[in-house]
Design a protein around this motif. Structure first.
Motif, PDB file in Angstrom:
ATOM      1  N   VAL A  90       5.048  -3.862  69.016  1.00  4.91           N
ATOM      2  CA  VAL A  90       4.833  -2.479  69.437  1.00  4.91           C
ATOM      3  C   VAL A  90       4.917  -1.597  68.204  1.00  4.91           C
ATOM      4  N   PRO A  91       4.224  -0.483  68.223  1.00  4.36           N
ATOM      5  CA  PRO A  91       3.499   0.083  69.342  1.00  4.36           C
ATOM      6  C   PRO A  91       2.129  -0.568  69.538  1.00  4.36           C
ATOM      7  N   CYS A  92       1.598  -0.321  70.724  1.00  8.34           N
ATOM      8  CA  CYS A  92       0.204  -0.623  71.027  1.00  8.34           C
ATOM      9  C   CYS A  92      -0.448   0.736  71.247  1.00  8.34           C
ATOM     10  N   VAL A  93      -1.384   1.078  70.385  1.00  5.36           N
ATOM     11  CA  VAL A  93      -2.006   2.397  70.441  1.00  5.36           C
ATOM     12  C   VAL A  93      -3.430   2.257  70.965  1.00  5.36           C
ATOM     13  N   PHE A  94      -3.783   3.164  71.861  1.00  3.04           N
ATOM     14  CA  PHE A  94      -5.093   3.154  72.495  1.00  3.04           C
ATOM     15  C   PHE A  94      -5.720   4.541  72.402  1.00  3.04           C
ATOM     16  N   PHE A  95      -7.039   4.579  72.402  1.00  4.17           N
ATOM     17  CA  PHE A  95      -7.775   5.815  72.635  1.00  4.17           C
ATOM     18  C   PHE A  95      -8.475   5.589  73.961  1.00  4.17           C
ATOM     19  N   GLY A  96      -7.982   6.254  75.000  1.00  7.58           N
ATOM     20  CA  GLY A  96      -8.409   5.894  76.348  1.00  7.58           C
ATOM     21  C   GLY A  96      -7.897   4.487  76.622  1.00  7.58           C
ATOM     22  N   HIS A  97      -8.799   3.566  76.910  1.00  6.87           N
ATOM     23  CA  HIS A  97      -8.418   2.166  77.090  1.00  6.87           C
ATOM     24  C   HIS A  97      -8.947   1.304  75.959  1.00  6.87           C
ATOM     25  N   CYS A  98      -9.357   1.930  74.876  1.00  9.74           N
ATOM     26  CA  CYS A  98      -9.844   1.206  73.694  1.00  9.74           C
ATOM     27  C   CYS A  98      -8.657   0.955  72.758  1.00  9.74           C
TER      28      CYS A  98
END
Length: 79
Positions: free
Chosen positions: A57-65
């Motif tokens: 972690v972290p897991c970073v997303f833009f929307g679900h991308c």
């Protein structure tokens, strides 16, 4: 669309990812994976988008991308 940082509240790199997004004045949501609701949201909505090689972690997303972790986010923002 907004950014999502999924992680733990006690995680230094999770805090750094949030700080990078705040410094760039970008909207984001923090999903606390240590809380039952956050863990369930991550499992159902975000975990399927994370490649098997990403195990931290972290897991970073833009929307679900999926973007990646903190270092990947910084590269993404520097763009």
């Amino acid at each position: 669309m907004a950014y999502v940082v999924a992680g733990r509240r006690d995680c230094t790199f999770c805090k750094k990812a949030q700080a990078a997004l705040a410094a760039a004045r970008l909207t984001y949501t923090f999903v606390d994976m240590q809380q039952p609701d956050g863990a369930a949201l991550y499992r159902t909505s975000y975990a399927p988008c994370v490649p098997a090689y990403h195990t931290t972690v972290p897991c970073v997303f833009f929307g679900h991308c999926f973007i990646g972790g903190h270092a990947d986010l910084v590269r993404h923002l520097d763009g």
